[in-house]
Design a protein around this motif. Structure first.
Motif, PDB file in Angstrom:
ATOM      1  N   ALA A 169       0.837  -1.205   0.000  1.00 32.74           N
ATOM      2  CA  ALA A 169       0.000   0.000   0.000  1.00 32.74           C
ATOM      3  C   ALA A 169       0.871   1.253   0.000  1.00 32.74           C
ATOM      4  N   GLY A 170       1.935   1.235   0.801  1.00 30.10           N
ATOM      5  CA  GLY A 170       2.833   2.376   0.846  1.00 30.10           C
ATOM      6  C   GLY A 170       3.563   2.598  -0.461  1.00 30.10           C
ATOM      7  N   LEU A 171       4.045   1.518  -1.082  1.00 31.79           N
ATOM      8  CA  LEU A 171       4.777   1.633  -2.339  1.00 31.79           C
ATOM      9  C   LEU A 171       3.880   2.145  -3.475  1.00 31.79           C
ATOM     10  N   LEU A 172       2.629   1.686  -3.507  1.00 31.86           N
ATOM     11  CA  LEU A 172       1.711   2.138  -4.551  1.00 31.86           C
ATOM     12  C   LEU A 172       1.479   3.641  -4.463  1.00 31.86           C
ATOM     13  N   TYR A 173       1.223   4.133  -3.253  1.00 32.69           N
ATOM     14  CA  TYR A 173       0.960   5.562  -3.114  1.00 32.69           C
ATOM     15  C   TYR A 173       2.223   6.394  -3.260  1.00 32.69           C
ATOM     16  N   LEU A 174       3.365   5.880  -2.827  1.00 36.53           N
ATOM     17  CA  LEU A 174       4.614   6.603  -3.056  1.00 36.53           C
ATOM     18  C   LEU A 174       4.904   6.696  -4.556  1.00 36.53           C
ATOM     19  N   GLY A 175       4.634   5.620  -5.285  1.00 39.77           N
ATOM     20  CA  GLY A 175       4.795   5.654  -6.734  1.00 39.77           C
ATOM     21  C   GLY A 175       3.926   6.726  -7.359  1.00 39.77           C
ATOM     22  N   ALA A 176       2.681   6.833  -6.862  1.00 36.42           N
ATOM     23  CA  ALA A 176       1.765   7.857  -7.359  1.00 36.42           C
ATOM     24  C   ALA A 176       2.304   9.252  -7.047  1.00 36.42           C
ATOM     25  N   GLY A 177       2.707   9.460  -5.792  1.00 31.78           N
ATOM     26  CA  GLY A 177       3.171  10.778  -5.378  1.00 31.78           C
ATOM     27  C   GLY A 177       4.451  11.207  -6.073  1.00 31.78           C
ATOM     28  N   LEU A 178       5.422  10.303  -6.152  1.00 38.29           N
ATOM     29  CA  LEU A 178       6.700  10.640  -6.780  1.00 38.29           C
ATOM     30  C   LEU A 178       6.539  10.854  -8.286  1.00 38.29           C
ATOM     31  N   GLY A 179       5.734  10.020  -8.937  1.00 32.93           N
ATOM     32  CA  GLY A 179       5.503  10.184 -10.365  1.00 32.93           C
ATOM     33  C   GLY A 179       4.856  11.520 -10.686  1.00 32.93           C
TER      34      GLY A 179
ATOM     35  N   THR B 249       6.183   3.696   6.366  1.00 35.86           N
ATOM     36  CA  THR B 249       6.818   3.835   7.681  1.00 35.86           C
ATOM     37  C   THR B 249       6.186   2.902   8.703  1.00 35.86           C
ATOM     38  N   LEU B 250       4.852   2.842   8.712  1.00 37.24           N
ATOM     39  CA  LEU B 250       4.152   1.974   9.651  1.00 37.24           C
ATOM     40  C   LEU B 250       4.449   0.500   9.359  1.00 37.24           C
ATOM     41  N   ALA B 251       4.515   0.150   8.075  1.00 39.37           N
ATOM     42  CA  ALA B 251       4.803  -1.238   7.707  1.00 39.37           C
ATOM     43  C   ALA B 251       6.197  -1.644   8.170  1.00 39.37           C
ATOM     44  N   LEU B 252       7.177  -0.797   7.942  1.00 40.10           N
ATOM     45  CA  LEU B 252       8.548  -1.099   8.355  1.00 40.10           C
ATOM     46  C   LEU B 252       8.660  -1.150   9.877  1.00 40.10           C
ATOM     47  N   ALA B 253       7.894  -0.290  10.556  1.00 39.89           N
ATOM     48  CA  ALA B 253       7.914  -0.289  12.022  1.00 39.89           C
ATOM     49  C   ALA B 253       7.340  -1.585  12.585  1.00 39.89           C
ATOM     50  N   GLN B 254       6.449  -2.226  11.811  1.00 34.35           N
ATOM     51  CA  GLN B 254       5.856  -3.499  12.239  1.00 34.35           C
ATOM     52  C   GLN B 254       6.736  -4.704  11.874  1.00 34.35           C
ATOM     53  N   GLY B 255       7.912  -4.433  11.318  1.00 38.88           N
ATOM     54  CA  GLY B 255       8.843  -5.519  11.009  1.00 38.88           C
ATOM     55  C   GLY B 255       8.843  -5.982   9.568  1.00 38.88           C
ATOM     56  N   ALA B 256       8.066  -5.323   8.700  1.00 43.30           N
ATOM     57  CA  ALA B 256       8.049  -5.716   7.291  1.00 43.30           C
ATOM     58  C   ALA B 256       9.378  -5.356   6.637  1.00 43.30           C
ATOM     59  N   ALA B 257       9.753  -6.109   5.620  1.00 47.26           N
ATOM     60  CA  ALA B 257      11.011  -5.859   4.912  1.00 47.26           C
ATOM     61  C   ALA B 257      10.721  -5.279   3.538  1.00 47.26           C
ATOM     62  N   LEU B 258      11.629  -4.427   3.069  1.00 47.40           N
ATOM     63  CA  LEU B 258      11.491  -3.879   1.728  1.00 47.40           C
ATOM     64  C   LEU B 258      11.780  -4.968   0.699  1.00 47.40           C
ATOM     65  N   PRO B 259      11.018  -5.034  -0.385  1.00 43.22           N
ATOM     66  CA  PRO B 259      11.288  -6.020  -1.430  1.00 43.22           C
ATOM     67  C   PRO B 259      12.496  -5.603  -2.270  1.00 43.22           C
ATOM     68  N   ASP B 260      12.825  -6.395  -3.262  1.00 44.67           N
ATOM     69  CA  ASP B 260      13.960  -6.064  -4.127  1.00 44.67           C
ATOM     70  C   ASP B 260      13.643  -4.857  -5.006  1.00 44.67           C
ATOM     71  N   THR B 261      14.678  -4.306  -5.626  1.00 47.80           N
ATOM     72  CA  THR B 261      14.542  -3.084  -6.414  1.00 47.80           C
ATOM     73  C   THR B 261      13.547  -3.236  -7.558  1.00 47.80           C
ATOM     74  N   GLY B 262      13.572  -4.362  -8.237  1.00 47.83           N
ATOM     75  CA  GLY B 262      12.649  -4.585  -9.344  1.00 47.83           C
ATOM     76  C   GLY B 262      11.202  -4.533  -8.905  1.00 47.83           C
ATOM     77  N   THR B 263      10.911  -5.136  -7.759  1.00 47.71           N
ATOM     78  CA  THR B 263       9.540  -5.124  -7.233  1.00 47.71           C
ATOM     79  C   THR B 263       9.125  -3.720  -6.833  1.00 47.71           C
ATOM     80  N   ILE B 264      10.046  -2.977  -6.221  1.00 49.62           N
ATOM     81  CA  ILE B 264       9.738  -1.596  -5.828  1.00 49.62           C
ATOM     82  C   ILE B 264       9.407  -0.753  -7.054  1.00 49.62           C
ATOM     83  N   LEU B 265      10.206  -0.899  -8.121  1.00 47.79           N
ATOM     84  CA  LEU B 265       9.950  -0.141  -9.349  1.00 47.79           C
ATOM     85  C   LEU B 265       8.626  -0.541  -9.985  1.00 47.79           C
ATOM     86  N   ALA B 266       8.322  -1.844  -9.979  1.00 46.12           N
ATOM     87  CA  ALA B 266       7.058  -2.318 -10.555  1.00 46.12           C
ATOM     88  C   ALA B 266       5.870  -1.754  -9.789  1.00 46.12           C
ATOM     89  N   ALA B 267       5.959  -1.788  -8.457  1.00 44.39           N
ATOM     90  CA  ALA B 267       4.883  -1.236  -7.635  1.00 44.39           C
ATOM     91  C   ALA B 267       4.753   0.270  -7.861  1.00 44.39           C
TER      92      ALA B 267
END
Length: 350
Positions: A35-45, A195-213
């Protein structure tokens, strides 16, 4: 009005396509992180688009956000940018993408219901019948037999209610620059969710997945939201939400091909009900004599029947353009939707 319909349908197509695409990426990503990556992609784009306009000195034809818009924008970000996406991602993790795509039709019903009951926007019998058909199709999809509902479907329904609230609040901002609105919403909501996801212990995916999201978020959330805001300006909340109901059909169709999901009898039946509801919305015609009260505001416009006002030397030249202007009282008759200039009361016979 045709412009508003086209904008709303294009917004729906982009958002509808994002659901199965997000489902593909979600297989390896924590839902909250997604959810965070999708909206960050929207905002940054959209930030790139916004900065590019300034760098290229593209003439500003949209009204900027003002200080009075901040409370509405904050509420929009919380309801639609933080709460809604989290519900959707957790719901997607518990259900198939085709069913989830069709369940997203509930957003249009929630949007229209809130607009009608809370904000008193005019909704006629035809729109109500269409909403009932859409709701019936969504209920058919979510029912699992016995006396229980699928938790994934309920979470997606909660996301739709959150976005219904978001859409109605966004109408308060629809006269302002849609790119600026969607950009701020994406950046803030994406940062908070990630931020909330990472605070809950979630890990960032690989670069390709981040770019796709990010790409999916930019098109399916950022560009789609900017077009949706423009649709609100032309059509009002209830009708824009109704046209946006096309989104789940795009998502469901793509899911059959991209994810090789089965075409079930229940899916066809639910889709048929939803198509019937959408047809009722698309074939609406609303015309009667109505009065415009005196009004002062700022938004993008051309000098049509509703914009016959004088200009100061400091006002921008050329059309369309944006500046603070005044509307004098006017009574006339023509087909219309509850856009920026047609938010009037109705008699029962109209």
């Amino acid at each position: 009005m045709k412009t508003g319909v086209l904008l709303a349908l294009l917004s729906a197509a982009l958002f509808g396509a994002s659901t199965p695409l997000a489902k593909i990426v979600l297989g390896s990503v924590d839902p909250w992180t997604m959810a965070g990556l999708l909206y960050l992609g929207a905002g940054l784009g959209l930030a790139v688009v916004h900065i590019s306009r300034k760098a290229l000195r593209v003439p500003a034809v949209e009204a900027p956000l003002r200080r009075g818009d901040v409370p509405w924008l904050a509420a929009v970000i919380v309801a639609g940018g933080i709460v809604g996406p989290v519900f959707l991602m957790f719901g997607l993790a518990r259900t198939d993408a085709a069913g989830a795509s069709l369940l997203l039709n509930l957003e249009g019903v929630a949007t229209m219901g809130i607009a009608w009951v809370v904000f008193r926007e005019y909704v006629d019998r035809r729109l109500l019948l269409g909403a009932f058909a859409i709701l019936s199709g969504a209920a058919l999809l979510s029912w699992q037999g016995g006396a229980s509902l699928d938790w994934g479907a309920l979470l997606i329904a909660a996301a739709c209610v959150s976005w219904g609230i978001d859409n109605n609040l966004t109408r308060k901002l629809s006269s302002a620059d849609p790119v600026q609105i969607a950009m701020i919403k994406g950046l803030v909501a994406g940062t908070v969710n990630l931020t909330l996801a990472l605070a809950q212990g979630a890990a960032l995916p690989d670069t390709g997945t981040i770019l796709a999201a990010g790409v999916v978020g930019f098109l399916g959330y950022g560009v789609s939201l900017a077009l949706f805001v423009l649709g609100l300006r032309y059509l009002g909340t209830a009708r824009t939400g109704a046209y946006f109901s096309l989104a789940p059909f795009i998502g469901a169709l793509l899911s059959l091909f991209l994810l090789d999901e089965p075409l079930t009898v229940r899916l066809v039946a639910a889709g048929s009900l939803m198509v019937a509801g959408l047809w009722l919305h698309l074939t609406e015609r609303h015309e009667h004599e109505h009065a415009h009260e005196a009004l002062e505001h700022e938004h993008r416009h051309t000098h049509d029947a509703h914009h016959k006002h004088p200009h100061l030397p400091s006002d921008p030249q050329g059309e369309p353009h944006s500046h603070w202007h005044q509307h004098k009282p006017l009574v006339h008759r023509h087909p219309h939707y509850p856009d920026l200039h047609h938010r009037h009361g109705h008699k029962h016979s109209q």
